[in-house]
Design an enzyme around this catalytic site. Structure first.
Site, PDB file in Angstrom:
ATOM      1  N   MET A 140      43.978  35.565  40.232  1.00 25.48           N
ATOM      2  CA  MET A 140      43.220  36.811  40.159  1.00 25.48           C
ATOM      3  C   MET A 140      42.058  36.706  39.192  1.00 25.48           C
ATOM      4  O   MET A 140      41.426  37.701  38.857  1.00 25.48           O
ATOM      5  CB  MET A 140      44.137  37.951  39.707  1.00 25.48           C
ATOM      6  CG  MET A 140      45.366  38.130  40.561  1.00 25.48           C
ATOM      7  SD  MET A 140      46.535  39.321  39.873  1.00 25.48           S
ATOM      8  CE  MET A 140      47.399  38.293  38.687  1.00 25.48           C
ATOM      9  N   CYS A 162      31.031  43.401  35.413  1.00 26.50           N
ATOM     10  CA  CYS A 162      32.108  42.409  35.451  1.00 26.50           C
ATOM     11  C   CYS A 162      33.336  43.061  34.834  1.00 26.50           C
ATOM     12  O   CYS A 162      33.249  43.666  33.773  1.00 26.50           O
ATOM     13  CB  CYS A 162      31.717  41.161  34.660  1.00 26.50           C
ATOM     14  SG  CYS A 162      33.062  39.949  34.527  1.00 26.50           S
ATOM     15  N   ALA A 178      42.464  42.295  39.968  1.00 24.63           N
ATOM     16  CA  ALA A 178      43.625  43.079  40.419  1.00 24.63           C
ATOM     17  C   ALA A 178      44.111  44.014  39.314  1.00 24.63           C
ATOM     18  O   ALA A 178      44.214  45.209  39.492  1.00 24.63           O
ATOM     19  CB  ALA A 178      44.754  42.164  40.878  1.00 24.63           C
ATOM     20  N   CYS A 209      30.389  47.925  45.928  1.00 19.70           N
ATOM     21  CA  CYS A 209      30.459  49.383  45.851  1.00 19.70           C
ATOM     22  C   CYS A 209      29.668  50.074  46.945  1.00 19.70           C
ATOM     23  O   CYS A 209      29.953  51.219  47.278  1.00 19.70           O
ATOM     24  CB  CYS A 209      29.972  49.866  44.486  1.00 19.70           C
ATOM     25  SG  CYS A 209      28.192  49.652  44.222  1.00 19.70           S
ATOM     26  N   ASN A 227      15.102  53.398  48.988  1.00 22.52           N
ATOM     27  CA  ASN A 227      16.382  53.785  49.601  1.00 22.52           C
ATOM     28  C   ASN A 227      17.476  54.038  48.566  1.00 22.52           C
ATOM     29  O   ASN A 227      18.658  54.026  48.893  1.00 22.52           O
ATOM     30  CB  ASN A 227      16.856  52.715  50.601  1.00 22.52           C
ATOM     31  CG  ASN A 227      17.821  53.297  51.627  1.00 22.52           C
ATOM     32  OD1 ASN A 227      17.651  54.428  52.074  1.00 22.52           O
ATOM     33  ND2 ASN A 227      18.831  52.523  51.999  1.00 22.52           N
ATOM     34  N   GLN A 241      35.601  34.373  36.038  1.00 19.49           N
ATOM     35  CA  GLN A 241      37.065  34.414  36.091  1.00 19.49           C
ATOM     36  C   GLN A 241      37.517  34.700  37.517  1.00 19.49           C
ATOM     37  O   GLN A 241      37.787  33.787  38.270  1.00 19.49           O
ATOM     38  CB  GLN A 241      37.600  35.439  35.084  1.00 19.49           C
ATOM     39  CG  GLN A 241      37.426  34.993  33.644  1.00 19.49           C
ATOM     40  CD  GLN A 241      38.059  35.929  32.634  1.00 19.49           C
ATOM     41  OE1 GLN A 241      38.905  36.756  32.941  1.00 19.49           O
ATOM     42  NE2 GLN A 241      37.644  35.809  31.380  1.00 19.49           N
ATOM     43  N   GLU A 265      47.724  40.586  29.025  1.00 18.75           N
ATOM     44  CA  GLU A 265      47.767  42.027  28.778  1.00 18.75           C
ATOM     45  C   GLU A 265      47.694  42.447  27.311  1.00 18.75           C
ATOM     46  O   GLU A 265      47.091  43.484  27.010  1.00 18.75           O
ATOM     47  CB  GLU A 265      49.060  42.603  29.370  1.00 18.75           C
ATOM     48  CG  GLU A 265      49.134  42.528  30.876  1.00 18.75           C
ATOM     49  CD  GLU A 265      50.492  42.977  31.391  1.00 18.75           C
ATOM     50  OE1 GLU A 265      50.556  44.061  31.979  1.00 18.75           O
ATOM     51  OE2 GLU A 265      51.468  42.240  31.190  1.00 18.75           O
TER      52      GLU A 265
END
Length: 1317
Positions: free
Chosen positions: A1036, A152, A795, A47, A262, A116, A1259
């Site tokens: 992925m 994660c 992904a 990031c 910082n 993973q 999914e």
């Protein structure tokens, strides 16, 4: 001070090796140095702002004062390289590798199935490693605290915690299942197979760790520290040693910022383009690191990092009596929430105070506690109180620019004094607070009369503010209901919360100020009772929400007794790359070495939502150092658009833009930094067009849709409505979701420089799509383009359409310059450009009987597609195909439309519209239950499919396994007894409520377009017996490569160790389709199986000749007999289809089922909640690999939990995405893990439609995260009952703390004064 033209020499160590740098640019971070200069790519760029932990490394320093060595974890992306003089850096490569030995931390995270996609794993490893260097026997709390800053997106955290907790020495910390398997009452754990066996782990031996370099100790002990100066291209950094030097520097350069951790300046440099020609780094000024005790309190140096402040205060709490440490303990509480461990290890107390952030966690409590600061300047010393006059506005204080804060006085509390701190934030940990407060009250000894009171808030305006009028209302009066009631009346009006307040949430913030004062009241009353000042007053004990992670269970079936020990199918095998991922050796796209002359590409995007492009001025950009060229649409030699669903999408906008974030052009330069600076220097002139459309409601009003709109219907809905007992109409909005894959979009294009050949390395789910698109864009044959994918760092559907466009743009740059070109998106631009899950508006009309049976439903779904069609039509179609979820509604009508708006186009995302539509139907069911005042689980159960059934698109199926999952989930979760316990809890608690829900899912697997279900594979057997497999699926993190190894092992009857899965590439396996739809294993498994069976048959004559031979001897003989040992495999896949005109078809070959029960505890005053327990029963058929499947279930659930309860995308009124990084957009972290997280794979399930009777699982269980949403809704309903509200109510998704709190309708949320006392 050094006066050399190039600056001083920096000396430090990395992994035990000395590094000497003579030309250090202050803008260079440790991360870029490690990756680009030292080629230590195990440390990842996630990031760039210290928010994800992927770049975690360990820094070690020697302290001459006490001759000790300290180790601390840091975010390498924020740490300036020039601050590392005399430090030793340890990266993931430095603690172990597969070439030498792996470290126990690496081994345990990997073998506990905690890796993973693996992109976050090195950071996890280093956070845990640092903890063990400091604390060899950590508690579970220590572990979770160490991992707070590590995100994660794949695993759901449970296996990471399980792997790490094997280092715990606490009793019962690790039991069964390698750490978690507290099974149901009826199960014997000894008969349950384990995910891992911790007894096989390497013991940790601290004598084998890298020692701190003796040279650095000698340097610290003997050398005289000198002021160091480092000069860069734009910035100079000076690091003084003496306080006098620091004062001189600051006097001469009052505007030069001081830089310690910082954590504030770094993000400003990177994301806001702030440049300071001179920065001063006083990290070696000893006066900033002193602790002095006085009779009034303790002076603490401002240079101490917050983690050390925490340790100092903990020590002081042990040293002094409790009555003197009220303020210390309140600060300790807040310090746990200020930031991640990595941030707190470098962010300093002085920096936190001087940043004057209006949402500061510490400043309100420091001010309320009567703290003060000691400053120095050329004018001398002075002491300044931290009060309402100290903070002027965001980033500004009463101090003069040249003043330096040296120390902070933290006073002792007095007898009769109470100090408390409260906060509320979008996530429990590592999140900027919405509202913070510090409250202090002093009572006359033995009385309840208030002698002094101080209340400060953060988040109520542009600065930390004191509730002056409220304090005046309370002081010199008895602490009782009357006083507090008046205080609430004053407080509700004291701060102005206009709807336009920065950050929004005006109503919620006002409610929180009242709620926190009420909580303080409860705490004070409890204390007054303990002091025997008051009696006969019953006070609700508002204990913090539970937080202790419990033992969990992962239950799956043993393989059959007759199965060969060598056959790995059905066994819990670790991810094939897990060890390499844990050691940092696994290679991702941006880890590929830089080639000679390589250029970096940075994108220039639109700043207007709907406008005509008047001019693109690149002249300023071309003048900047290192800039080579600018790529526009005119440079594209072939097709300038890509077609999706009949609509063309420009790759580079030419004449107009239709959203903020649309790509206009791209800048090429010699480095990332130069390319990004040049991109920001491109000036685009616009002329605004018609008013843009941002919301679904606006799109509906203006009939802005992507066609076609779809419809499915069965029965006679209108007639059914006439015959039902009751009709209800309702609606729910489900917000969008960012993929937040840990690895951002990454492309590397290498021109071969012969006959227009290009090699493309891409983080893409569909290499063939990249290949075809690039060939058409460059106007060259597809056989000149090869696309290679080794692995992806996550992904979730987001690396398909936009990845194709990015690959095309990058390829044009490589074609034009004939140089290798790399494009790696920053996290912010990735989130801005690539879109995410489709937001949905669902409206419904439902007709039902008094017994709860639903006879009719008319449902309309609108999605916010964004400015381009992408896959939005297909999402709308899948939404309608799952309109029924698990329920047999005889008269059902569904309509779905993709709204065309001026936001970045949304795209495919894990679940592909199913979680949204399933949430709509479950909300409908919930409304029916609330209307009838019947338990919602009964309404669900009475309407479920039973017996031989027919879907609304006329497909026959058996719901037997769905019902088995339902019954088993109710049994394993003890649903009935817990329902009673929840109701009892709610009766006994006014301000805390619990909720319980149980939710089913019926999910169709594979693509409804049959052509996309085909797959191919190539299997090569080499002379030594090793096997190389290439297939069309991309890895992925979902474990498809591991499962393919298992398939090959079974079919060829060889150990998995002999099987290697090569990169997915179009020159090995052509014409493949996207890895998606939970179909990767089904499709590629059958193709690999087909190829292996061909090879095994070819070897049959050899085996017959030598039946007692070995695999190696058979292969050798086959080569001698000229038998081909290479074979392709192919699978047509199911011929699925749907006829939208006839509203029927066979879109899915089978369904995956699951049921989830979740329980939450809710703080009605703040909207915070904790998931107490989650039980999932999932039907995965005969699992190929239980550890992989359970990992997919857990990870999907946590992603769903984020979707439905916390992940919120925010846009400005002009269509700019505000939430463009982990500091603004919160995905679930370790702190959001259910305290008890139990997974059960349904036993004795068979599926003839997939390989080895397995089922796709990637999914389906994401939607089960909504069980937490509906448990929250159940708890909110209990809270509303307290104020006389019943029946259906609105609670949109995500159920953020703001929405929860306001839905609870407490007197504070309604800003009513009654009942507040």
């Amino acid at each position: 001070m050094s006066a050399g033209a190039t600056g001083d020499t920096l000396c430090f160590f990395v992994n035990g090796k000395k590094v000497t740098e003579k030309h250090v640019d202050p803008e260079t971070t440790l991360l870029s140095f490690l990756r680009e200069k030292l080629r230590l790519t195990g440390t990842k760029y996630g990031c760039g702002g210290g928010g994800c932990g992927a770049c975690t490394v360990m820094v070690s320093r020697y302290r001459p004062a006490n001759k000790s060595i300290c180790h601390y974890s840091v975010n390498a992306c924020l740490l300036p390289l020039c601050q590392l003089h005399g430090a030793a850096i340890t990266t993931v490569e430095g603690i172990g590798s597969t070439k030498t030995r792996i470290h126990p931390v690496q081994e345990r995270i990997a073998k506990a199935h905690g890796s993973q996609c693996g992109f976050c794993t090195p950071g996890m490893v280093m956070s845990m490693y640092t903890l063990l260097r400091n604390n060899p026997q950590p508690s579970l709390e220590d572990i979770t605290q160490a991992l707070t800053g590590n995100l994660c997106r794949c695993t759901g955290y449970r296996p990471i915690i399980d792997g790490c907790r094997t280092f715990c020495q606490e009793a019962n910390c690790c039991q069964l299942n390698g750490g978690t398997n507290s099974g149901s009452k009826e199960e014997n754990p000894e008969e349950t197979p384990l995910l891992f066996d911790k007894s096989q782990f390497l013991p940790i031996d601290h004598t084998q760790e890298l020692i701190f370099p003796p040279e650095l100790i000698l340097m610290a002990e003997t050398s005289s520290p000198q002021t160091l100066t480092f000069r860069g291209e734009r910035v100079t950094c000076v690091s003084p040693v003496l306080l006098e030097e620091l004062v001189q520097l600051k006097t001469s350069n009052p505007e030069a910022p001081l830089i310690m951790g910082n954590t504030k300046l770094g993000p400003d440099f990177k994301f806001k383009g702030v440049v300071h020609p001179l920065i001063i780094s006083p990290i070696r000024v000893l006066e900033l690191f002193e602790v002095t005790e006085t009779t009034h309190g303790v002076w603490v140096g401002t240079g101490f990092p917050l983690s050390e402040i925490w340790a100092i205060l903990k020590k002081l709490c042990r040293q002094f009596p409790e009555e003197k440490t009220e303020l210390f303990r309140a600060l300790i509480q807040q310090l746990r929430n200020v930031g991640s461990q990595q941030i707190c290890n470098v962010a300093t107390l002085g920096g936190h105070i001087m940043s004057a952030n209006p949402n500061s966690d510490l400043n309100p409590i420091l001010a309320a506690g009567n703290c003060s600061v000691s400053t120095i300047s050329s004018g001398g010393w002075r002491e300044v109180p931290l009060n309402q006059e100290f903070f002027l506005s965001f980033g500004k204080t009463v101090l003069r620019p040249e003043e330096i804060v040296v120390s902070v006085l933290i006073p002792f509390s007095r007898k009769g004094e109470l100090v408390r701190a409260f906060r509320q934030a979008p996530r429990k940990e590592c999140a900027f607070a919405t509202i913070t407060t510090g409250m202090r009250v002093l009572f006359s000894e033995g009385f309840r009369v208030v002698e002094d009171v101080s209340i400060y808030f953060g988040g109520v305006g542009p600065k930390t503010a004191k509730a002056v009028q409220t304090c005046a209302t309370i002081v010199a009066r008895p602490w009782n209901a009357e006083t507090l009631s008046q205080a609430y009346e004053v407080l509700v009006k004291e701060f102005d919360f206009p709807p336009s307040i920065p950050g929004g949430k005006a109503e919620f913030r006002r409610s929180l100020t009242l709620s926190f004062l009420f909580k303080f009241n409860l705490e004070v009353l409890q204390s007054l009772r303990k002091m025997n000042v008051i009696e006969n007053i019953v006070v609700e004990n508002m204990e913090p929400l539970p937080g202790e992670i419990q033992l969990s269970q992962q239950h799956f079936q043993h393989v059959s007794k007759g199965q060969s020990d060598q056959d790995p199918v059905g066994r819990a095998i670790i991810h094939s790359s897990a060890i390499s991922q844990a050691t940092g050796e696994a290679i991702y796209c941006d880890d590929l070495p830089k080639t000679d002359g390589e250029l970096f590409l940075s994108l220039v995007t639109s700043s207007r939502a709907h406008a005509k492009i008047i001019n693109v001025d690149v002249s300023d950009a071309l003048l900047l150092p290192g800039v080579v060229d600018v790529i526009t649409a005119k440079d594209i030699p072939g097709k300038k658009t890509r077609m999706f669903s009949g609509y063309d999408e420009e790759m580079l906008a030419q004449t107009q833009v239709s959203c903020i974030g649309q790509i206009v052009c791209a800048v090429l330069a010699d480095t990332r930094a130069h390319a990004r600076r040049a991109a920001s220097a491109v000036n685009i002139s616009y002329e605004d067009l018609s008013e843009p459309i941002f919301t679904i409601e606006d799109a509906i009003k203006r009939s802005s849709y992507f066609e076609p709109r779809r419809k499915l219907e069965r029965g006679n809905v209108e007639e059914a409505f006439k015959s039902v007992d009751l009709v209800h109409e309702g609606a729910i909005r489900i917000g969008g979701q960012e993929h937040f894959y840990m690895e951002t979009q990454s492309i590397l294009v290498l021109p071969v420089r012969e006959q227009a050949e290009f090699k493309i390395y891409a983080s893409s789910q569909s290499p063939t799509s990249v290949q075809i698109a690039v060939s058409e864009t460059l106007a060259i044959p597809a056989n000149r383009v090869s696309c290679h994918v080794k692995r992806l760092g996550g992904a979730f559907g987001g690396k398909f359409v936009k990845t194709v466009i990015l690959a095309c743009i990058t390829s044009v740059a490589a074609w034009k310059t004939n140089c290798a070109v790399r494009c790696v998106l920053e996290r912010g631009e990735d989130m801005l450009i690539t879109g995410g899950r489709h937001p949905v508006l669902g409206k419904y009309k439902v007709g039902f009987q008094k017994d709860g049976r639903i006879l009719a439903a008319d449902i309309q779904i609108w999605t916010n597609a964004g400015n381009a069609v992408d896959v939005s039509i297909f999402v709308a179609e899948k939404i309608l195909l799952h309109l029924d979820n698990a329920y047999n509604i005889p008269n059902l009508r569904g309509r779905a439309a993709a709204c065309r708006t001026n936001l970045p186009s949304n795209t495919s995302f894990r679940g592909f519209g199913v979680p949204q539509v399933a949430c709509v139907i479950e909300n409908l069911i919930s409304d029916v239950g609330l209307t009838l005042q019947r338990p919602v689980d009964q309404v669900r159960e009475i309407n479920m499919y039973k017996g031989p059934s027919l879907t609304h698109y006329k497909v026959e199926f058996s719901p037997e396994n769905l019902l088995r999952c339902w019954d088993e989930c109710k049994a394993k979760s003890d649903f009935c007894s817990r329902r009673i316990a929840v109701d009892t809890f709610n009766e006994q608690n006014r301000w805390k409520k619990r909720g319980l829900s149980i939710i089913p899912i019926k999910y169709g697997i594979a693509f409804s377009e049959g052509v996309m279900n085909q797959s191919a594979a190539l299997v090569n057997i080499y002379q030594d017996g090793s096997v190389l497999v290439t297939h069309g699926g991309t890895e992925m993190g979902q474990g498809v490569h591991t499962k393919m190894q298992q398939v090959v092992s079974r079919e060829l009857h060889i150990p998995m160790s002999k099987v290697y899965i090569g990169e997915t590439s179009t020159n090995a396996v052509p014409n493949t389709f996207i890895s998606a739809a939970s179909f990767g294993t089904d499709a590629n498994g059958m193709a690999v199986k087909n190829a292996c069976q061909t090879l095994y048959q070819r070897l049959e004559p050899v085996r017959q000749k030598n039946p007692k031979g070995t695999w190696e001897s058979w292969v050798s003989a086959a080569v001698m007999e000229k038998i081909s040992l290479s074979a392709t495999g192919f699978s047509r896949g199911p011929d699925s289809y749907i006829d939208w005109d006839k509203m029927e078809g066979q879109p899915f070959p089978y369904f995956t089922y699951g049921v989830c029960c979740s329980e939450v505890e809710l703080d009605c005053l703040t909207g915070d909640y904790r998931t107490m327990r989650t039980n999932i029963v999932a039907d995965v058929g005969q699992s190929l690999n239980p550890s992989v499947d359970i990992g997919q279930i857990e990870g999907a659930f946590m992603q769903g939990l984020g979707l439905f309860t916390m992940e919120e995308l925010k846009f400005s009124p002009c269509g700019l995405l505000y939430t463009r990084g982990p500091s603004q957009y919160k995905i679930p972290a370790v702190c959001d893990l259910p305290l008890s997280f139990n997974i059960h794979l349904l036993s004795d399930s068979n599926n003839p439609h997939a390989i080895y009777s397995s089922k796709g699982i990637g999914e389906p269980t994401l939607f089960l995260g909504s069980s937490v949403f509906f448990a929250i809704k159940d708890a909110v309903a209990a809270a509303r009952k307290e104020v006389g509200l019943s029946g259906p109510f609105s609670l949109d998704s995500p159920a953020t703390a703001e929405r929860i709190c306001l839905a609870c309708a407490s007197p504070f949320a309604q800003n009513q004064e009654k009942e507040m006392g």
